[in-house]
Write an enzyme that holds these catalytic residues in place. Structure first.
Site, PDB file in Angstrom:
ATOM      1  N   HIS A  98      -1.722   0.898  -9.512  1.00 41.73           N
ATOM      2  CA  HIS A  98      -2.382  -0.062  -8.601  1.00 41.73           C
ATOM      3  C   HIS A  98      -3.024  -1.214  -9.393  1.00 41.73           C
ATOM      4  O   HIS A  98      -4.230  -1.456  -9.297  1.00 41.73           O
ATOM      5  CB  HIS A  98      -3.434   0.639  -7.719  1.00 41.73           C
ATOM      6  CG  HIS A  98      -3.757  -0.138  -6.481  1.00 41.73           C
ATOM      7  ND1 HIS A  98      -4.060   0.452  -5.270  1.00 41.73           N
ATOM      8  CD2 HIS A  98      -3.837  -1.477  -6.252  1.00 41.73           C
ATOM      9  CE1 HIS A  98      -4.323  -0.481  -4.372  1.00 41.73           C
ATOM     10  NE2 HIS A  98      -4.195  -1.678  -4.955  1.00 41.73           N
ATOM     11  N   ARG A 148       0.856  -1.187   0.000  1.00 40.64           N
ATOM     12  CA  ARG A 148       0.000   0.000   0.000  1.00 40.64           C
ATOM     13  C   ARG A 148       0.895   1.242   0.000  1.00 40.64           C
ATOM     14  O   ARG A 148       2.022   1.204   0.525  1.00 40.64           O
ATOM     15  CB  ARG A 148      -0.880   0.034   1.257  1.00 40.64           C
ATOM     16  CG  ARG A 148      -2.026  -0.952   1.220  1.00 40.64           C
ATOM     17  CD  ARG A 148      -3.119  -0.528   0.251  1.00 40.64           C
ATOM     18  NE  ARG A 148      -4.262  -1.417   0.282  1.00 40.64           N
ATOM     19  CZ  ARG A 148      -4.477  -2.403  -0.598  1.00 40.64           C
ATOM     20  NH1 ARG A 148      -3.619  -2.637  -1.573  1.00 40.64           N
ATOM     21  NH2 ARG A 148      -5.556  -3.147  -0.517  1.00 40.64           N
TER      22      ARG A 148
HETATM   23  P1  NAP Z   1      -1.835 -12.079   4.250  1.00 44.22           P
HETATM   24  O1  NAP Z   1      -2.056 -13.441   3.690  1.00 44.22           O
HETATM   25  O2  NAP Z   1      -2.658 -11.629   5.410  1.00 44.22           O
HETATM   26  O3  NAP Z   1      -0.288 -11.974   4.598  1.00 44.22           O
HETATM   27  C1  NAP Z   1       0.253 -10.889   5.273  1.00 44.22           C
HETATM   28  C2  NAP Z   1       1.697 -11.206   5.617  1.00 44.22           C
HETATM   29  O4  NAP Z   1       2.272 -10.031   6.212  1.00 44.22           O
HETATM   30  C3  NAP Z   1       1.830 -12.335   6.643  1.00 44.22           C
HETATM   31  O5  NAP Z   1       2.955 -13.110   6.374  1.00 44.22           O
HETATM   32  C4  NAP Z   1       2.008 -11.558   7.957  1.00 44.22           C
HETATM   33  O6  NAP Z   1       2.719 -12.277   8.955  1.00 44.22           O
HETATM   34  C5  NAP Z   1       2.839 -10.401   7.462  1.00 44.22           C
HETATM   35  N1  NAP Z   1       2.757  -9.284   8.411  1.00 44.22           N
HETATM   36  C6  NAP Z   1       1.663  -8.602   8.828  1.00 44.22           C
HETATM   37  N2  NAP Z   1       2.004  -7.676   9.738  1.00 44.22           N
HETATM   38  C7  NAP Z   1       3.344  -7.790   9.913  1.00 44.22           C
HETATM   39  C8  NAP Z   1       4.289  -7.138  10.741  1.00 44.22           C
HETATM   40  N3  NAP Z   1       3.920  -6.169  11.592  1.00 44.22           N
HETATM   41  N4  NAP Z   1       5.576  -7.524  10.674  1.00 44.22           N
HETATM   42  C9  NAP Z   1       5.964  -8.522   9.844  1.00 44.22           C
HETATM   43  N5  NAP Z   1       5.118  -9.185   9.015  1.00 44.22           N
HETATM   44  C10 NAP Z   1       3.826  -8.811   9.059  1.00 44.22           C
HETATM   45  O7  NAP Z   1      -2.044 -10.969   3.115  1.00 44.22           O
HETATM   46  P2  NAP Z   1      -1.937 -11.159   1.537  1.00 44.22           P
HETATM   47  O8  NAP Z   1      -3.192 -11.752   1.021  1.00 44.22           O
HETATM   48  O9  NAP Z   1      -0.661 -11.838   1.234  1.00 44.22           O
HETATM   49  O10 NAP Z   1      -1.914  -9.624   1.063  1.00 44.22           O
HETATM   50  C11 NAP Z   1      -0.894  -8.746   1.471  1.00 44.22           C
HETATM   51  C12 NAP Z   1      -1.185  -7.324   1.042  1.00 44.22           C
HETATM   52  O11 NAP Z   1      -0.939  -7.154  -0.350  1.00 44.22           O
HETATM   53  C13 NAP Z   1      -2.624  -6.836   1.189  1.00 44.22           C
HETATM   54  O12 NAP Z   1      -2.928  -6.490   2.516  1.00 44.22           O
HETATM   55  C14 NAP Z   1      -2.667  -5.648   0.258  1.00 44.22           C
HETATM   56  O13 NAP Z   1      -2.305  -4.471   0.961  1.00 44.22           O
HETATM   57  C15 NAP Z   1      -1.592  -5.961  -0.784  1.00 44.22           C
HETATM   58  N6  NAP Z   1      -2.159  -6.180  -2.125  1.00 44.22           N
HETATM   59  C16 NAP Z   1      -1.855  -5.305  -3.107  1.00 44.22           C
HETATM   60  C17 NAP Z   1      -2.341  -5.519  -4.388  1.00 44.22           C
HETATM   61  C18 NAP Z   1      -1.968  -4.604  -5.505  1.00 44.22           C
HETATM   62  O14 NAP Z   1      -2.532  -4.717  -6.602  1.00 44.22           O
HETATM   63  N7  NAP Z   1      -1.020  -3.732  -5.317  1.00 44.22           N
HETATM   64  C19 NAP Z   1      -3.171  -6.617  -4.654  1.00 44.22           C
HETATM   65  C20 NAP Z   1      -3.469  -7.488  -3.614  1.00 44.22           C
HETATM   66  C21 NAP Z   1      -2.965  -7.250  -2.346  1.00 44.22           C
HETATM   67  P3  NAP Z   1       2.139 -13.659   9.568  1.00 44.22           P
HETATM   68  O15 NAP Z   1       2.366 -14.683   8.471  1.00 44.22           O
HETATM   69  O16 NAP Z   1       2.986 -13.899  10.744  1.00 44.22           O
HETATM   70  O17 NAP Z   1       0.688 -13.420   9.850  1.00 44.22           O
HETATM   71  C1  GLV Z   2      -5.665  -4.775  -4.011  1.00 46.67           C
HETATM   72  O1  GLV Z   2      -5.008  -3.823  -3.769  1.00 46.67           O
HETATM   73  C2  GLV Z   2      -6.043  -5.753  -3.031  1.00 46.67           C
HETATM   74  O2  GLV Z   2      -5.899  -5.504  -1.831  1.00 46.67           O
HETATM   75  O3  GLV Z   2      -6.531  -6.831  -3.453  1.00 46.67           O
END
Ligand code: NAP
Ligand code: GLV
Length: 309
Positions: free
Chosen positions: A272, A224
């Site tokens: 994005h 983000r």
């Molecule tokens: P997720 O499955 O919830 O994974 C989050 C990861 O971040 C986990 O490994 C978590 O640790 C780690 N984390 C959270 N807080 C932390 C901290 N304080 N210190 C260290 N590690 C931390 O989420 P996801 O589905 O992979 O998605 C991640 C993010 O990608 C979303 O929240 C979104 O902001 C972004 N995103 C962006 C796009 C885009 O188009 N740019 C698209 C989709 C998503 P644990 O494993 O220990 O819980």
């Molecule tokens: C996109 O930014 C998502 O969080 O899926």
């Protein structure tokens, strides 16, 4: 049973037929045509106006159209008793892995330098680093980060990851917590941000973090805009300590006209689009959770607001 759909792009014509085909008993309403708000039991939503969800007194679940839920958590009137479900689906995961692999290879293979050379018709071979000597670090080893890390490792890149809790992933050097951050950064030449935006991670891509990376490191931010302190990145690029960056997300979106990132020679900007939820594959996650709710079973991928994601 009615579901309110809202996205910030023109996605309704893809989503509405997919929902109707898989959940024929669901009446789909597309924002801003709410109908009777008391009939809305589900929402599939992106960036609702603050306070909107509090007006649906029979709401059973809030489905985020994206993986991130910061667009919901920022609503001070988010109904606390209604579960919020983040998007987990294979189309979103594979899209993000494509973006991370593409941008990592772009920096690894010095494409910005070759693009500059092309602009002045220069034929010059730059030093080549083999994949197994290129150290990539993924911040966030969740659904998206772990898939990207595993795919990068299959290309023989030297991949590490950092998460909040300890992890064990084949072929990935895993670090965790604030105690693991410094060592993780010290070994990372290409840093990919894929943590959720929470109180703990806001501004994590800052001058202090950059200083702990080796000189010449690259930054890829697909998390983000709130993760990045933009002035700190501009200063680190100016000093040359950070070589280059690929940025998909920004503090203000759309990125304002005239913002220094637009024309920066060492910055790649995308609007994005690192990954986008794919209705064809995501419909199954939505439908399975609606069926679980209707059967009185616990939902999957529910947000834990105590940890913030
Ligand atoms: P997720 O499955 O919830 O994974 C989050 C990861 O971040 C986990 O490994 C978590 O640790 C780690 N984390 C959270 N807080 C932390 C901290 N304080 N210190 C260290 N590690 C931390 O989420 P996801 O589905 O992979 O998605 C991640 C993010 O990608 C979303 O929240 C979104 O902001 C972004 N995103 C962006 C796009 C885009 O188009 N740019 C698209 C989709 C998503 P644990 O494993 O220990 O819980
Ligand atoms: C996109 O930014 C998502 O969080 O899926």
């Amino acid at each position: 049973m009615a579901l309110l759909f809202k996205s910030d792009a023109d996605r309704a014509e893809l989503w509405v037929p997919a929902i109707r085909a898989r959940l024929p008993e669901m009446e789909v309403r597309v924002w801003p045509d709410l109908g009777d708000p008391d009939e809305i039991e589900y929402t599939l939503i992106w960036k609702p106006p603050a306070g909107l969800l509090a007006g649906f007194k029979n709401l059973k679940a809030i489905f985020s159209l994206g993986a991130g839920i910061d667009h919901l958590a920022s609503d001070p009137k988010l109904p606390p008793q209604v579960p919020v479900v983040r998007m987990v689906e294979r189309g979103l995961t594979s899209g993000m892995t494509e973006y991370v692999v593409m941008q990592t290879l772009f920096h690894h293979r010095r494409m910005l330098d070759y693009r500059d050379q092309q602009a002045c018709e220069t034929w010059k071979i730059l030093p080549f680093v083999p994949a197994w000597k290129r150290r990539v670090g993924i911040m966030g080893l969740g659904v998206l980060g772990s898939d990207a890390a595993e795919k990068l490792a299959t290309l023989r890149l030297d991949v590490a990851g950092w998460s909040r809790s300890p992890k064990a992933l084949d072929g990935i050097d895993c670090y965790h917590g604030s105690e693991g951050l410094e060592d993780f950064l010290a070994r990372t030449e290409i840093l990919v941000c894929l943590v959720p935006l929470t109180d703990e991670t806001r501004g994590i891509l800052n001058a202090d973090t950059f200083a702990k990376l080796p000189a010449g490191a690259c930054i890829i931010n697909a998390g983000r805009g709130g993760h990045l302190v933009e002035e700190d990145l501009l200063a680190a690029l100016e000093s040359g300590h950070i070589d280059s960056a690929s940025l998909d997300v920004f503090h203000d979106e759309p990125l304002p006209a005239g913002h220094p990132f637009w024309q920066h020679p060492r910055v790649v900007v995308t609007p994005h689009v690192a990954s986008i939820t794919v209705p064809e594959t995501a419909i199954e996650s939505l439908a399975a959770n609606v069926e679980r709710m209707e059967a009185g079973l616990p939902l999957e991928n529910v947000v834990d607001f105590k940890r913030g994601y």
